[in-house]
Design a protein around this motif. Structure first.
Motif, short mmCIF file in Angstrom:
data_model
loop_
_atom_site.label_atom_id
_atom_site.label_comp_id
_atom_site.label_asym_id
_atom_site.label_seq_id
_atom_site.Cartn_x
_atom_site.Cartn_y
_atom_site.Cartn_z
N LEU A 210 0.92 -1.21 0.01
CA LEU A 210 -0.11 -0.02 0.13
C LEU A 210 0.99 1.24 0.08
O LEU A 210 2.26 1.18 0.19
CB LEU A 210 -0.87 0.02 1.16
N PRO A 211 0.24 2.41 -0.39
CA PRO A 211 1.25 3.55 -0.32
C PRO A 211 1.43 3.85 1.25
O PRO A 211 0.36 3.79 2.17
CB PRO A 211 0.19 4.64 -0.92
N THR A 212 2.69 3.78 1.59
CA THR A 212 2.91 4.18 3.15
C THR A 212 4.07 5.42 3.32
O THR A 212 4.66 5.81 2.38
CB THR A 212 3.63 3.00 3.80
N GLU A 213 3.76 5.97 4.41
CA GLU A 213 4.63 7.00 4.99
C GLU A 213 5.95 6.69 4.94
O GLU A 213 6.98 7.57 4.83
CB GLU A 213 4.18 7.53 6.55
N SER A 214 6.28 5.05 5.50
CA SER A 214 7.55 4.89 5.70
C SER A 214 8.32 4.82 4.24
O SER A 214 9.55 5.15 4.21
CB SER A 214 7.74 3.39 6.30
N LEU A 224 15.72 7.15 -8.22
CA LEU A 224 14.61 6.07 -8.69
C LEU A 224 13.98 5.44 -7.92
O LEU A 224 14.39 4.93 -6.82
CB LEU A 224 15.38 4.97 -9.64
N LEU A 225 12.42 5.52 -7.87
CA LEU A 225 11.63 4.72 -7.18
C LEU A 225 10.76 3.71 -7.83
O LEU A 225 10.41 4.06 -8.72
CB LEU A 225 10.70 5.85 -6.37
N VAL A 226 11.16 2.58 -7.47
CA VAL A 226 10.62 1.36 -8.24
C VAL A 226 9.37 1.09 -7.33
O VAL A 226 9.41 0.45 -6.49
CB VAL A 226 11.21 0.40 -8.54
N HIS A 227 8.07 1.35 -7.90
CA HIS A 227 6.85 1.26 -6.84
C HIS A 227 5.71 0.53 -7.37
O HIS A 227 5.42 0.46 -8.48
CB HIS A 227 6.37 2.78 -6.51
N ASP A 228 5.16 -0.49 -6.52
CA ASP A 228 3.77 -1.18 -6.80
C ASP A 228 2.89 -0.11 -7.56
O ASP A 228 2.47 0.86 -6.79
CB ASP A 228 3.24 -1.68 -5.43
N ALA A 229 2.61 -0.64 -8.54
CA ALA A 229 1.45 0.18 -9.33
C ALA A 229 0.42 -0.78 -9.83
O ALA A 229 0.23 -0.80 -11.11
CB ALA A 229 1.93 1.04 -10.38
N THR A 230 -0.23 -1.59 -9.22
CA THR A 230 -0.86 -2.84 -9.80
C THR A 230 -2.21 -2.35 -10.31
O THR A 230 -2.61 -3.11 -11.40
CB THR A 230 -1.30 -3.75 -8.51
N SER A 245 -0.81 -0.78 -4.63
CA SER A 245 -1.14 0.88 -4.83
C SER A 245 -1.76 0.68 -6.33
O SER A 245 -1.46 -0.05 -7.05
CB SER A 245 0.25 1.26 -4.68
N THR A 246 -2.33 1.73 -6.26
CA THR A 246 -2.73 2.35 -7.79
C THR A 246 -1.66 3.20 -8.16
O THR A 246 -0.77 3.65 -7.50
CB THR A 246 -4.05 3.28 -7.75
N ALA A 247 -1.56 3.42 -9.58
CA ALA A 247 -0.64 4.21 -10.30
C ALA A 247 -0.47 5.66 -9.70
O ALA A 247 0.58 6.24 -9.38
CB ALA A 247 -0.63 4.18 -11.82
N ALA A 248 -1.85 6.14 -9.38
CA ALA A 248 -1.70 7.25 -8.99
C ALA A 248 -1.23 7.81 -7.35
O ALA A 248 -0.78 8.48 -7.18
CB ALA A 248 -3.51 8.02 -8.88
N GLU A 249 -1.65 6.58 -6.59
CA GLU A 249 -0.94 6.39 -5.30
C GLU A 249 0.50 6.23 -5.41
O GLU A 249 1.24 7.05 -4.50
CB GLU A 249 -1.66 5.24 -4.58
N ALA A 250 1.02 5.55 -6.16
CA ALA A 250 2.49 5.53 -6.25
C ALA A 250 3.15 6.77 -6.79
O ALA A 250 4.26 7.38 -6.30
CB ALA A 250 3.05 4.48 -7.33
N ALA A 251 2.22 7.65 -7.84
CA ALA A 251 2.56 8.97 -8.02
C ALA A 251 2.65 9.88 -7.12
O ALA A 251 3.42 10.70 -6.88
CB ALA A 251 2.00 9.41 -9.35
N ASP A 252 1.94 9.79 -6.08
CA ASP A 252 1.61 10.70 -4.92
C ASP A 252 2.68 10.39 -3.97
O ASP A 252 3.42 11.48 -3.45
CB ASP A 252 0.26 10.61 -4.21
N VAL A 253 3.34 9.18 -3.78
CA VAL A 253 4.42 9.07 -3.00
C VAL A 253 5.79 9.41 -3.58
O VAL A 253 6.36 10.14 -2.96
CB VAL A 253 4.65 7.39 -2.77
#
Length: 305
Positions: A210-214, A224-230, A245-253
């Motif tokens: 999930l998108p997390t503060e950590s 480079l941030l490689v993030h879950d965007a399922t 995470s959604t792509a938008a949530e990954a982008a917000d991170v």
């Protein structure tokens, strides 16, 4: 530093995407993050080679670990003698051991299984380290940060030679190492000709989360941030229910962390042939560089300056 995406599909492979795995060549040190089924074939297909000593596992779902037994067996067939370290979340060592020994054999070379928790320095090298970070998935999980040390500041040769009259030679090296020198009857301090330390490179790999503060905190200023965007945003409820995470949530991170480049990975098979949809959603949130990872894609991570 070169990052190669070996597998970018979520949960199950497709004809175009293998399950999760990312290869990082950090100036000749080969690091593998996750090892989904078929990873070894992807390593051959995309020319990364097999010379890895460290495998970093984010969690034990099959699409992230089922390639481990085959890869280790191939090492055996190639008469490997060097040890391999597998880093896995706390409490999962026994499961990894069972996975390796599922066919009734054990590798002939040493395999060390190291349990890690968020905050641990998993690998400590002279110029960089790999740290585990907290993620939030449906099982025990971690992400990883590859963080280089700061580099020396730039040496102002023009000032040293023309203003201070120091000829090129060993004195330049001493100053650049942070040592004061004597020249023309006075002490020259390094700060007079050497700029402030320059940051190294940072790569963050989340695995499934999930998108997390950590992750936001660990990714601050990352190259480079490689993030879950399922999922896309219209499947946000599904993403939350499955701890993705959604792509938008990954982008917000990425936006909040101020990263340079966001790579979207672990894409649901429902977006086969429509991956640009995820990229478009991410770009509406994050104005830095967004790439939708594909199998075989390479990213050369440049120094910030």
């Amino acid at each position: 530093m070169r990052v190669t995406f070996l597998g970018t599909s979520g949960a199950i492979p497709t004809t175009q995407r293998n399950t999760s795995s990312v290869f990082c060549n950090r100036d000749g040190d080969y690091l593998l993050f996750d090892c989904g089924e078929g990873t070894q074939r992807q390593m051959m297909r995309y020319g990364t080679g097999f010379a890895i000593d460290h495998l970093f596992v984010t969690h034990l779902h099959g699409d992230h670990v089922l390639g481990i037994p085959g890869l280790l067996q191939t090492f055996d067939f190639n008469d490997r003698e060097a040890p391999v370290a597998i880093h896995t979340p706390a409490g999962t060592r026994g499961n990894v051991k069972q996975l390796i020994e599922a066919n009734g054999t054990t590798p002939s070379y040493p395999v060390r299984i190291n349990e890690v928790s968020a905050g641990d320095t998993v690998l400590d090298r002279s110029e960089y380290e790999v740290r585990a970070i907290a993620t939030e998935h449906r099982c025990t999980s971690v992400g990883y940060v590859v963080a280089e040390d700061d580099r020396k500041g730039e040496f102002d040769r023009e000032k040293a030679e023309e203003e201070l009259g120091i000829p090129p030679g060993p004195k330049y090296s001493k100053l650049h190492r942070g040592e004061a020198i004597e020249h023309d009857g006075r002490t020259v301090e390094p700060e007079e000709v050497v700029g402030p330390p320059r940051p190294g490179r940072t790569v963050v790999y989340t695995g499934d989360t999930l998108p997390t503060e950590s992750v936001v905190a660990a990714s601050e200023g990352a190259d480079l941030l490689v993030h879950d965007a399922t999922f896309a945003q219209d499947r946000a409820d599904r993403a939350a229910a499955t701890a993705h995470s959604t792509a938008a949530e990954a982008a917000d991170v990425a936006r909040r962390a101020g990263v340079r480049t966001l790579a979207l990975t672990h894409l649901s098979t429902r977006y086969a042939g429509q991956a640009d949809t995820l990229g478009a959603e991410a770009r509406e949130v994050f104005d830095g560089e967004v790439v939708v990872a594909e199998d075989g894609m390479e990213r050369h991570v440049q120094f910030p300056d």
